[in-house]
Design a protein around this motif. Structure first.
Motif, PDB file in Angstrom:
ATOM      1  N   LEU A 370       0.841  -1.201   0.000  1.00 23.17           N
ATOM      2  CA  LEU A 370       0.000   0.000   0.000  1.00 23.17           C
ATOM      3  C   LEU A 370       0.873   1.247   0.000  1.00 23.17           C
ATOM      4  O   LEU A 370       1.810   1.366   0.795  1.00 23.17           O
ATOM      5  CB  LEU A 370      -0.937   0.003   1.210  1.00 23.17           C
ATOM      6  CG  LEU A 370      -2.057  -1.045   1.209  1.00 23.17           C
ATOM      7  CD1 LEU A 370      -2.815  -1.026   2.529  1.00 23.17           C
ATOM      8  CD2 LEU A 370      -3.013  -0.804   0.051  1.00 23.17           C
ATOM      9  N   TRP A 371       0.534   2.173  -0.908  1.00 28.97           N
ATOM     10  CA  TRP A 371       1.256   3.428  -1.041  1.00 28.97           C
ATOM     11  C   TRP A 371       0.239   4.565  -1.108  1.00 28.97           C
ATOM     12  O   TRP A 371      -0.932   4.344  -1.406  1.00 28.97           O
ATOM     13  CB  TRP A 371       2.093   3.452  -2.326  1.00 28.97           C
ATOM     14  CG  TRP A 371       3.014   2.279  -2.505  1.00 28.97           C
ATOM     15  CD1 TRP A 371       2.664   0.983  -2.744  1.00 28.97           C
ATOM     16  CD2 TRP A 371       4.438   2.296  -2.465  1.00 28.97           C
ATOM     17  NE1 TRP A 371       3.773   0.190  -2.864  1.00 28.97           N
ATOM     18  CE2 TRP A 371       4.885   0.974  -2.705  1.00 28.97           C
ATOM     19  CE3 TRP A 371       5.384   3.306  -2.288  1.00 28.97           C
ATOM     20  CZ2 TRP A 371       6.234   0.635  -2.747  1.00 28.97           C
ATOM     21  CZ3 TRP A 371       6.732   2.967  -2.339  1.00 28.97           C
ATOM     22  CH2 TRP A 371       7.153   1.651  -2.560  1.00 28.97           C
ATOM     23  N   ASP A 372       0.677   5.778  -0.835  1.00 33.22           N
ATOM     24  CA  ASP A 372      -0.207   6.930  -1.010  1.00 33.22           C
ATOM     25  C   ASP A 372       0.422   7.883  -2.020  1.00 33.22           C
ATOM     26  O   ASP A 372       1.540   7.673  -2.499  1.00 33.22           O
ATOM     27  CB  ASP A 372      -0.488   7.636   0.322  1.00 33.22           C
ATOM     28  CG  ASP A 372       0.777   8.084   1.042  1.00 33.22           C
ATOM     29  OD1 ASP A 372       1.789   8.375   0.352  1.00 33.22           O
ATOM     30  OD2 ASP A 372       0.773   8.146   2.273  1.00 33.22           O
ATOM     31  N   LYS A 373      -0.287   8.937  -2.336  1.00 33.69           N
ATOM     32  CA  LYS A 373       0.201   9.871  -3.356  1.00 33.69           C
ATOM     33  C   LYS A 373       1.518  10.517  -2.963  1.00 33.69           C
ATOM     34  O   LYS A 373       2.390  10.756  -3.802  1.00 33.69           O
ATOM     35  CB  LYS A 373      -0.856  10.950  -3.629  1.00 33.69           C
ATOM     36  CG  LYS A 373      -2.002  10.488  -4.499  1.00 33.69           C
ATOM     37  CD  LYS A 373      -2.878  11.671  -4.886  1.00 33.69           C
ATOM     38  CE  LYS A 373      -3.965  11.253  -5.870  1.00 33.69           C
ATOM     39  NZ  LYS A 373      -4.804  12.396  -6.302  1.00 33.69           N
ATOM     40  N   GLU A 374       1.668  10.828  -1.671  1.00 30.65           N
ATOM     41  CA  GLU A 374       2.896  11.484  -1.217  1.00 30.65           C
ATOM     42  C   GLU A 374       4.112  10.599  -1.441  1.00 30.65           C
ATOM     43  O   GLU A 374       5.228  11.094  -1.629  1.00 30.65           O
ATOM     44  CB  GLU A 374       2.773  11.853   0.267  1.00 30.65           C
ATOM     45  CG  GLU A 374       1.748  12.928   0.553  1.00 30.65           C
ATOM     46  CD  GLU A 374       2.078  14.234  -0.163  1.00 30.65           C
ATOM     47  OE1 GLU A 374       3.249  14.669  -0.066  1.00 30.65           O
ATOM     48  OE2 GLU A 374       1.186  14.805  -0.820  1.00 30.65           O
ATOM     49  N   SER A 375       3.888   9.273  -1.419  1.00 29.90           N
ATOM     50  CA  SER A 375       4.996   8.343  -1.595  1.00 29.90           C
ATOM     51  C   SER A 375       5.660   8.503  -2.952  1.00 29.90           C
ATOM     52  O   SER A 375       6.843   8.174  -3.118  1.00 29.90           O
ATOM     53  CB  SER A 375       4.509   6.898  -1.435  1.00 29.90           C
ATOM     54  OG  SER A 375       3.979   6.672  -0.151  1.00 29.90           O
ATOM     55  N   GLU A 421      -3.758   8.000 -11.471  1.00 32.11           N
ATOM     56  CA  GLU A 421      -3.557   9.451 -11.408  1.00 32.11           C
ATOM     57  C   GLU A 421      -2.083   9.791 -11.197  1.00 32.11           C
ATOM     58  O   GLU A 421      -1.563  10.755 -11.786  1.00 32.11           O
ATOM     59  CB  GLU A 421      -4.397  10.039 -10.271  1.00 32.11           C
ATOM     60  CG  GLU A 421      -5.898  10.016 -10.541  1.00 32.11           C
ATOM     61  CD  GLU A 421      -6.699  10.466  -9.333  1.00 32.11           C
ATOM     62  OE1 GLU A 421      -6.075  10.827  -8.303  1.00 32.11           O
ATOM     63  OE2 GLU A 421      -7.944  10.435  -9.403  1.00 32.11           O
ATOM     64  N   ILE A 422      -1.386   9.011 -10.359  1.00 29.68           N
ATOM     65  CA  ILE A 422       0.034   9.261 -10.106  1.00 29.68           C
ATOM     66  C   ILE A 422       0.844   9.095 -11.389  1.00 29.68           C
ATOM     67  O   ILE A 422       1.670   9.944 -11.743  1.00 29.68           O
ATOM     68  CB  ILE A 422       0.552   8.295  -9.011  1.00 29.68           C
ATOM     69  CG1 ILE A 422      -0.107   8.627  -7.665  1.00 29.68           C
ATOM     70  CG2 ILE A 422       2.075   8.363  -8.911  1.00 29.68           C
ATOM     71  CD1 ILE A 422       0.097   7.555  -6.610  1.00 29.68           C
ATOM     72  N   LEU A 423       0.599   8.004 -12.110  1.00 26.78           N
ATOM     73  CA  LEU A 423       1.349   7.741 -13.337  1.00 26.78           C
ATOM     74  C   LEU A 423       1.019   8.771 -14.418  1.00 26.78           C
ATOM     75  O   LEU A 423       1.917   9.242 -15.139  1.00 26.78           O
ATOM     76  CB  LEU A 423       1.051   6.334 -13.833  1.00 26.78           C
ATOM     77  CG  LEU A 423       1.601   5.198 -12.973  1.00 26.78           C
ATOM     78  CD1 LEU A 423       1.064   3.854 -13.439  1.00 26.78           C
ATOM     79  CD2 LEU A 423       3.122   5.183 -12.993  1.00 26.78           C
ATOM     80  N   ILE A 424      -0.237   9.116 -14.531  1.00 31.02           N
ATOM     81  CA  ILE A 424      -0.641  10.114 -15.532  1.00 31.02           C
ATOM     82  C   ILE A 424      -0.012  11.465 -15.209  1.00 31.02           C
ATOM     83  O   ILE A 424       0.438  12.190 -16.110  1.00 31.02           O
ATOM     84  CB  ILE A 424      -2.176  10.210 -15.602  1.00 31.02           C
ATOM     85  CG1 ILE A 424      -2.758   8.900 -16.172  1.00 31.02           C
ATOM     86  CG2 ILE A 424      -2.605  11.393 -16.463  1.00 31.02           C
ATOM     87  CD1 ILE A 424      -4.261   8.767 -15.986  1.00 31.02           C
ATOM     88  N   ASP A 425       0.045  11.802 -13.927  1.00 34.61           N
ATOM     89  CA  ASP A 425       0.668  13.070 -13.528  1.00 34.61           C
ATOM     90  C   ASP A 425       2.165  13.068 -13.851  1.00 34.61           C
ATOM     91  O   ASP A 425       2.705  14.077 -14.340  1.00 34.61           O
ATOM     92  CB  ASP A 425       0.463  13.302 -12.033  1.00 34.61           C
ATOM     93  CG  ASP A 425       1.079  14.617 -11.566  1.00 34.61           C
ATOM     94  OD1 ASP A 425       0.590  15.675 -11.975  1.00 34.61           O
ATOM     95  OD2 ASP A 425       2.073  14.566 -10.811  1.00 34.61           O
ATOM     96  N   LEU A 426       2.849  11.953 -13.608  1.00 34.16           N
ATOM     97  CA  LEU A 426       4.269  11.867 -13.942  1.00 34.16           C
ATOM     98  C   LEU A 426       4.477  11.987 -15.445  1.00 34.16           C
ATOM     99  O   LEU A 426       5.439  12.606 -15.905  1.00 34.16           O
ATOM    100  CB  LEU A 426       4.841  10.544 -13.423  1.00 34.16           C
ATOM    101  CG  LEU A 426       4.995  10.442 -11.902  1.00 34.16           C
ATOM    102  CD1 LEU A 426       5.256   8.997 -11.493  1.00 34.16           C
ATOM    103  CD2 LEU A 426       6.119  11.344 -11.406  1.00 34.16           C
ATOM    104  N   TYR A 427       3.588  11.386 -16.204  1.00 35.08           N
ATOM    105  CA  TYR A 427       3.669  11.490 -17.665  1.00 35.08           C
ATOM    106  C   TYR A 427       3.465  12.945 -18.120  1.00 35.08           C
ATOM    107  O   TYR A 427       4.230  13.461 -18.946  1.00 35.08           O
ATOM    108  CB  TYR A 427       2.620  10.584 -18.296  1.00 35.08           C
ATOM    109  CG  TYR A 427       2.301  10.912 -19.730  1.00 35.08           C
ATOM    110  CD1 TYR A 427       3.202  10.622 -20.751  1.00 35.08           C
ATOM    111  CD2 TYR A 427       1.091  11.532 -20.068  1.00 35.08           C
ATOM    112  CE1 TYR A 427       2.911  10.938 -22.076  1.00 35.08           C
ATOM    113  CE2 TYR A 427       0.796  11.846 -21.385  1.00 35.08           C
ATOM    114  CZ  TYR A 427       1.703  11.550 -22.386  1.00 35.08           C
ATOM    115  OH  TYR A 427       1.413  11.867 -23.683  1.00 35.08           O
TER     116      TYR A 427
END
Length: 687
Positions: A370-375, A421-427
């Motif tokens: 389990l991870w969160d966005k801040e991670s 959302e995390i991956l899309i934001d990094l992209y």
């Protein structure tokens, strides 16, 4: 009971019309559903929506297989349930982020309490038809399997009955004739524990039913030598959900495909649930034609562009520093060294992110399931300026940046939206398009479904630009034939630190897998041979230190090479391979444009072995002389006999010459030194 067949106005129109995508088409006429393109025609008796396979025709040759129609292809329980109604929808599908242009025929069959949706996909110039299966409603069937924990610690289902159950049958072919052979090809992943990845079994079909496991099955009609193949699009046998203990059963007159991939409780009225699918293809009358047909389908279904297939990636994790050196200064040094060597992609593995994993060298590392966005923000100490300097430096050196990512696999990927959302934001933020997906665990159907949602969402949001490296080293994952449309496969972790990296073993894995899988779908590693020579016995002739660094790179040439090392730690002599890397990049795409198959002997460290990339009149040979005393070796190739061939050295000293193939395409190759290789191009000269 009398079966009612209902068509909407659209479906009535489609029974008299054809949807076509580049010569691929589907239509229903005279109670027969036909799916075809320029290479193949597969027909089914409509039978009120309970489809029965009738014929498989290989166009061009006229070879055909006629199937008896006493049983429908799909059977969810032992008792045959008659449909109430059925409909057909044929569509021409433009290319999308997840799939190339093709024609689809959707057959939706309504039963008393549930519905079955079968989507047949026909790609242009491909001698195969893919079948996807979806379910909706309330379904029950008697379970004949139970869960156990296998030696790898993975909970799997096994069949509890010795008898062959027809429940959960997803496909059926009533093969005719008394003389058939069948080859079953079973694969292993979880490569941290497995180093024998391909197992072939051949037998004669007889009256008693035989259960076989695997993903690839090749049936041959012995009098004619004509073949067809079945490819089960599912994880690898025991890694499948609700696994019945086998994937097909065969006996005289019958070939049944099993393993729905679902439990009854996985299916409900809330939406369509996807199970495992399969492919039926025409295989010609030779091993070359069959293997080419399988590869043609696997390439046709993948929406990768040319740039995504041209990848020489570097990843520092192979030197076992883990994340202890991960910081901006170190990565910038790695990029400089990577440009000097000639890599095309550089991947920051575990440790670039704020949340440290349990594999971290830091005591603070604890995250995994389990991870969160801040991670997933850049580590504030290691990358105080964010990832911008790294990305800018990479782009200035014409290197694509890439990242390691661990989706939250806990609770069946319930946080898939957050991960997307995390991956899309990094992209969007950094234009990063390549992500290694690690730590995947598919323990139930919800996890399977949510993982696909995650991958689909990122592919769609990026317009297909994001490309995943799917880790196959441990856990219950997707294997080689399931969800393989999302990227390539990170095949194995091998380390000189533990003395388990042997170039010949890695070459052997690629050699064996390349028979059935396009090697461009595989990342194959080569390591820093100068590290940890003391971890190997002094008399171990197969230890990495006994090979030239160029040879190690050559073992990965037919795949997507992976420099599994810290490049800035290489000695200066390592960079003498840079001109070879440069020349290889010129021909890399053309090599992968062909059908790549193994030739010679299976690598052992002491034989002659290699690969052939086959196009119509041209191609390439990659020949390895392992540690043996023979300067010349006669090797069967996939060329026909009595062909004049002009052979030109690309990465090999020598002159262009012409020769004639012997029986079975026999050619003699020369490599002057042991533990050396030769990359050659060839052209067939018309007489």
């Amino acid at each position: 009971m009398q079966v009612k067949i209902w068509y909407s106005l659209l479906f009535l129109f489609l029974t008299c019309s054809i949807a076509q995508a580049q010569n691929a088409e589907a239509f229903l006429r005279d109670d027969t559903l036909t799916l075809q393109n320029d290479k193949i025609a597969l027909s089914y008796l409509w039978n009120g929506g309970a489809l029965k396979a009738v014929q498989l025709l290989e166009k061009g040759t006229g070879n055909s297989f006629h199937f008896s129609t006493d049983q429908p292809g799909f059977l969810i329980d032992e008792n045959v349930e008659q449909p109430i109604s059925a409909n057909l929808k044929v569509e021409e599908n433009a290319a999308s982020a997840n799939i190339p242009a093709h024609t689809s025929a959707t057959v939706e069959t309504n039963f008393k309490n549930w519905k079955l949706r079968q989507i047949f996909r026909i790609f242009p110039e491909t001698p195969a038809v893919a079948v996807e299966l979806y379910y909706r409603g309330r379904v029950s069937w008697q379970k004949k399997h139970s869960k156990i924990v296998n030696p790898d610690g993975v909970e799997v289902e096994v069949e509890t009955s010795e008898t062959v159950s027809e429940a959960g049958r997803i496909g059926f072919l009533g093969i005719q004739g008394n003389h058939w052979s069948i080859k079953a090809v079973e694969f292993n992943d979880a490569t941290d524990d497995n180093n024998n990845l391909v197992h072939e079994k051949s037998l004669i079909i007889y009256t008693k039913p035989i259960k076989l496991s695997g993903n690839v099955f090749i049936a041959e009609e012995l009098p004619s030598g004509n073949r067809f193949f079945i490819l089960k699009e599912a994880p690898l046998d025991k890694m499948q959900l609700a696994y019945p203990g086998h994937d097909i059963t065969v006996q005289a007159g019958k070939l049944a495909i099993h393993g729905i991939g679902l439990e009854p409780e996985d299916i409900n009225n809330e939406g369509w649930t996807r199970g495992y699918g399969y492919v039926i293809g025409a295989g010609g009358n030779s091993a070359l034609k069959t293997l080419t047909a399988i590869k043609t389908y696997l390439k046709a279904k993948s929406p990768f562009n040319q740039d995504q297939g041209k990848m020489i990636m570097a990843n520092t994790w192979g030197d076992r520093s883990r994340d202890e050196r991960m910081n901006e200064k170190f990565v910038l040094q790695e990029l400089e060294a990577g440009a000097k060597l000639g890599i095309t992609h550089f991947q920051l593995d575990d440790g670039w992110q704020t949340g440290l994993s349990k594999n971290s060298g830091s005591e603070k590392g604890k995250l995994w399931r389990l991870w969160d966005k801040e991670s997933w923000k850049p580590h504030p100490t290691r990358f105080p300026n964010g990832l911008e300097p790294v990305v800018q430096k990479a782009r200035s050196l014409e290197i694509e940046p890439a990242l390691w990512f661990h989706p939250s696999s806990g609770s069946s990927f319930k946080n898939w939206r957050q991960d997307a959302e995390i991956l899309i934001d990094l992209y969007r933020r950094y234009d990063i398009k390549y992500f290694k997906m690690d730590g995947i665990e598919i323990q139930d159907k919800e996890a399977d479904r949510n993982l696909r949602f995650l991958l689909d969402s990122v592919k769609v949001a990026s317009g297909g630009e994001v490309f995943f490296n799917l880790d196959a080293t441990a856990g219950r994952r997707t294997g080689f034939f399931y969800m393989n449309e999302y990227g390539n496969i990170f095949l194995e972790n091998r380390y000189t630190d533990w003395g388990n990296y042997y170039p010949t073993r890695t070459l052997r894995n690629l050699w064996m897998l390349s028979k059935y899988i396009p090697p461009k779908n595989l990342q194959i590693e080569f390591l820093n041979k100068w590290r940890n020579s003391d971890k190997y016995a002094e008399n171990d002739s197969l230890a990495p230190i006994n090979y030239d660094f160029e040879y190690l790179f050559a073992t990965s040439m037919m795949s997507q090479p992976l420099a599994w090392m810290e490049l800035s730690s290489l000695p200066e002599e390592a960079f003498s391979v840079a001109p070879v890397v440069k020349k290889y990049k010129i021909v890399m795409n053309d090599i992968h444009a062909g059908t790549i198959l193994p030739i010679g002997n299976m690598p052992t460290g002491f034989t002659w072995t290699g690969f052939q990339s086959i196009q119509e009149k041209t191609g390439y040979f990659l020949i390895f002389r392992e540690n043996n005393a023979e300067n010349n070796f006669k090797m069967e190739t996939w060329l026909e006999g009595s062909k004049t061939v002009r052979i030109s050295p690309l990465l090999h000293p020598g002159e262009t010459f012409e020769t004639t193939t012997g029986a079975n395409g026999m050619l003699e190759f020369t490599v002057a030194e042991p533990n050396s290789y030769s990359l050659l191009s060839y052209k067939i000269i018309e007489n």
